[in-house]
Motif scaffolding. Structure first.
Motif, PDB file in Angstrom:
ATOM      1  N   ALA A 235       0.861  -1.175   0.120  1.00  0.00           N
ATOM      2  CA  ALA A 235      -0.022  -0.201  -0.089  1.00  0.00           C
ATOM      3  C   ALA A 235       0.651   1.124   0.096  1.00  0.00           C
ATOM      4  O   ALA A 235       0.507   2.326  -0.622  1.00  0.00           O
ATOM      5  CB  ALA A 235      -1.116  -0.097   1.160  1.00  0.00           C
ATOM      6  N   GLY A 236       2.062   1.114   0.572  1.00  0.00           N
ATOM      7  CA  GLY A 236       3.035   2.211   0.764  1.00  0.00           C
ATOM      8  C   GLY A 236       3.997   2.371  -0.385  1.00  0.00           C
ATOM      9  O   GLY A 236       4.697   3.073  -0.496  1.00  0.00           O
ATOM     10  N   SER A 237       3.888   1.486  -1.517  1.00  0.00           N
ATOM     11  CA  SER A 237       5.044   1.451  -2.564  1.00  0.00           C
ATOM     12  C   SER A 237       4.267   1.309  -3.951  1.00  0.00           C
ATOM     13  O   SER A 237       3.516   0.465  -4.283  1.00  0.00           O
ATOM     14  CB  SER A 237       5.651   0.073  -2.377  1.00  0.00           C
ATOM     15  OG  SER A 237       6.426   0.110  -1.190  1.00  0.00           O
ATOM     16  N   GLU A 238       4.271   2.637  -4.470  1.00  0.00           N
ATOM     17  CA  GLU A 238       3.742   2.851  -5.772  1.00  0.00           C
ATOM     18  C   GLU A 238       3.997   1.639  -6.931  1.00  0.00           C
ATOM     19  O   GLU A 238       3.014   1.206  -7.571  1.00  0.00           O
ATOM     20  CB  GLU A 238       4.100   4.196  -6.327  1.00  0.00           C
ATOM     21  CG  GLU A 238       3.171   4.645  -7.637  1.00  0.00           C
ATOM     22  CD  GLU A 238       3.467   5.906  -8.175  1.00  0.00           C
ATOM     23  OE1 GLU A 238       3.126   6.279  -9.536  1.00  0.00           O
ATOM     24  OE2 GLU A 238       4.493   6.603  -7.630  1.00  0.00           O
ATOM     25  N   PHE A 239       5.236   1.174  -6.722  1.00  0.00           N
ATOM     26  CA  PHE A 239       5.521   0.143  -7.941  1.00  0.00           C
ATOM     27  C   PHE A 239       5.733  -1.104  -7.111  1.00  0.00           C
ATOM     28  O   PHE A 239       6.536  -2.080  -7.765  1.00  0.00           O
ATOM     29  CB  PHE A 239       6.759   0.775  -8.897  1.00  0.00           C
ATOM     30  CG  PHE A 239       6.536   1.758  -9.415  1.00  0.00           C
ATOM     31  CD1 PHE A 239       5.524   1.771 -10.654  1.00  0.00           C
ATOM     32  CD2 PHE A 239       6.733   2.928  -8.993  1.00  0.00           C
ATOM     33  CE1 PHE A 239       5.347   2.966 -11.423  1.00  0.00           C
ATOM     34  CE2 PHE A 239       6.732   4.448  -9.714  1.00  0.00           C
ATOM     35  CZ  PHE A 239       5.833   4.096 -10.929  1.00  0.00           C
ATOM     36  N   GLY A 240       5.087  -1.592  -5.943  1.00  0.00           N
ATOM     37  CA  GLY A 240       5.332  -2.436  -5.273  1.00  0.00           C
ATOM     38  C   GLY A 240       4.271  -3.814  -5.593  1.00  0.00           C
ATOM     39  O   GLY A 240       3.262  -3.474  -6.368  1.00  0.00           O
ATOM     40  N   ILE A 241       4.811  -5.037  -5.370  1.00  0.00           N
ATOM     41  CA  ILE A 241       3.726  -6.103  -5.585  1.00  0.00           C
ATOM     42  C   ILE A 241       4.018  -7.034  -4.391  1.00  0.00           C
ATOM     43  O   ILE A 241       5.105  -7.204  -3.826  1.00  0.00           O
ATOM     44  CB  ILE A 241       4.307  -6.825  -7.041  1.00  0.00           C
ATOM     45  CG1 ILE A 241       3.324  -7.989  -7.192  1.00  0.00           C
ATOM     46  CG2 ILE A 241       5.802  -7.325  -6.907  1.00  0.00           C
ATOM     47  CD1 ILE A 241       3.435  -8.499  -8.558  1.00  0.00           C
ATOM     48  N   GLY A 242       3.102  -7.881  -3.960  1.00  0.00           N
ATOM     49  CA  GLY A 242       3.095  -8.949  -2.977  1.00  0.00           C
ATOM     50  C   GLY A 242       2.102 -10.062  -2.934  1.00  0.00           C
ATOM     51  O   GLY A 242       1.335  -9.846  -3.969  1.00  0.00           O
ATOM     52  N   TYR A 243       2.004 -10.944  -2.362  1.00  0.00           N
ATOM     53  CA  TYR A 243       1.177 -11.804  -2.269  1.00  0.00           C
ATOM     54  C   TYR A 243       0.800 -12.381  -0.730  1.00  0.00           C
ATOM     55  O   TYR A 243       1.609 -12.397   0.247  1.00  0.00           O
ATOM     56  CB  TYR A 243       1.670 -12.998  -3.207  1.00  0.00           C
ATOM     57  CG  TYR A 243       2.826 -13.845  -2.728  1.00  0.00           C
ATOM     58  CD1 TYR A 243       2.551 -14.949  -1.824  1.00  0.00           C
ATOM     59  CD2 TYR A 243       4.216 -13.197  -2.978  1.00  0.00           C
ATOM     60  CE1 TYR A 243       3.644 -15.702  -1.461  1.00  0.00           C
ATOM     61  CE2 TYR A 243       5.275 -14.182  -2.458  1.00  0.00           C
ATOM     62  CZ  TYR A 243       5.139 -15.050  -1.903  1.00  0.00           C
ATOM     63  OH  TYR A 243       5.965 -15.835  -1.248  1.00  0.00           O
ATOM     64  N   PHE A 244      -0.675 -12.935  -0.643  1.00  0.00           N
ATOM     65  CA  PHE A 244      -0.896 -13.438   0.450  1.00  0.00           C
ATOM     66  C   PHE A 244      -2.279 -13.813   0.438  1.00  0.00           C
ATOM     67  O   PHE A 244      -2.982 -13.865  -0.695  1.00  0.00           O
ATOM     68  CB  PHE A 244      -0.887 -12.438   1.693  1.00  0.00           C
ATOM     69  CG  PHE A 244      -1.221 -10.958   1.422  1.00  0.00           C
ATOM     70  CD1 PHE A 244      -2.473 -10.714   1.123  1.00  0.00           C
ATOM     71  CD2 PHE A 244      -0.353 -10.091   1.220  1.00  0.00           C
ATOM     72  CE1 PHE A 244      -2.853  -9.437   0.728  1.00  0.00           C
ATOM     73  CE2 PHE A 244      -0.732  -8.638   1.106  1.00  0.00           C
ATOM     74  CZ  PHE A 244      -1.983  -8.310   0.778  1.00  0.00           C
TER      75      PHE A 244
END
Length: 337
Positions: A235-244
């Motif tokens: 949510a705080g990283s414009e070019f971020g990606i994650g998974y859960f």
């Protein structure tokens, strides 16, 4: 008998009352079955062991049931524990979130009664349990869809293929920017967020997406066993990606976007329907709890497990998961001795 009364008149009155009562009881006995002895005024429960409830009543449960393991399964177990506690307030069910692997370590050391798991137990973990003489029962509790998420303001990712996910996350990946993934995307550095190596979600992603090659471990990726930390990171990283797990996306969809995944048959978005029918492939998965068979002999543990399996289907949707078919819950309930 009246106690602590010294006045003579009161004593005489008490004796008279007792004689009158005895006479009445005697007449009642004589008119009944002559084979019976004199009536007793001692209630049946007074002679029963303290741990046994009077006939027809349910014994009051008390004690502590220790649970630890998957952060993905945590909301399910926490919901079951809270509702169970309303019916049995003297039973405590603290639930830890050390990850599936961390939970199995404690479980196979005999430290906890129940392990939450977002994958099946591994052979080496089962062997560790066997070395300690711990026999266990695996219980399926719900379905989950492992969800890939990006920042809410990301407007260029429409979907990702399994191959592209592999390219981003696999160990020794040469990918640094989104342009390296698809050349029409911006030349902006990717920041990744992943569950830690003790997480069953990590294991599942590594197996289903990366073909067990391992997840990269460099400065471009942040690991955490706490899914809320991953949510905040993306949510705080414009070019971020994650998974859960899907439940955490559902809970935070005001902050995140979920990415449709193409597993080979077109891009599919995770939802209750696509997870249940497995069309969200290969990222739909079952979730489990593991119970120590010896702990099942404790009435509070046995009742909690029965309550969990008989009620979790109704709770699953409320906390962002997909219920198993009713017949599957009946099968799981039959495993509880």
């Amino acid at each position: 008998m009246v106690k602590r009364k010294k006045a003579k008149g009161i004593i005489l009155a008490s004796v008279a009352a007792i004689l009158l009562l005895t006479s009445a009881c005697g007449n009642k006995t004589d008119s009944g079955d002559k084979n019976q002895g004199a009536a007793t005024t001692t209630p049946p429960s007074a002679t029963a062991p303290a741990s046994e409830a009077p006939k027809g009543e349910t014994a009051k449960l008390k004690g502590e049931i220790l649970v630890d393991g998957s952060s993905t399964v945590f909301p399910l177990t926490e919901a079951a524990a809270e509702e169970f506690g309303k019916e049995h307030p003297d039973v405590r069910v603290p639930v830890g979130v050390s990850g599936t692997g961390g939970g199995f370590k404690r479980f196979c050391a005999g430290e906890i009664a129940i392990a939450d798991a977002s994958r099946n137990i591994k052979d080496e973990e089962a062997a560790a349990c066997a070395d300690k003489g711990i026999e266990f029962t695996e219980l399926s509790v719900a379905y989950d869809g492992l969800s890939v998420v990006i920042n809410k303001d990301n407007d260029f990712i429409d979907y990702l293929t399994i191959e592209e996910l592999n390219k981003i996350f696999v160990t020794e990946s040469g990918v640094k920017t989104w342009k390296d993934v698809r050349n029409t995307w911006p030349d902006k550095e990717i920041l990744m967020f992943s569950p830690g190596a003790d997480s069953g979600t990590y294991d599942y992603f590594n197996e289903a997406v990366l073909d067990k090659k391992g997840i990269r471990n460099d400065k471009a990726i942040v690991f955490s066993e706490d899914d809320n930390t991953l949510v905040q990171g993306v949510a705080g990283s414009e070019f971020g990606i994650g998974y859960f797990g899907f439940a955490y996306y559902e809970e935070n969809q005001d902050k995140l976007k979920v990415v449709p995944i193409d597993g080979g048959k077109g891009a599919v978005t995770p939802s209750y329907e696509t997870i249940k029918d497995s069309s969200y492939s290969p990222l739909s998965r079952p979730l489990f709890i593991y119970a120590n068979n010896a702990e099942m002999a404790r009435p509070e543990v046995n009742e909690f497990l029965k309550y969990y399996i008989n009620n979790i289907g109704a709770m699953a949707g409320e906390v962002g998961y997909v219920a198993l078919p009713d017949e599957k819950y009946k099968e799981e309930a039959a495993k509880i001795k």
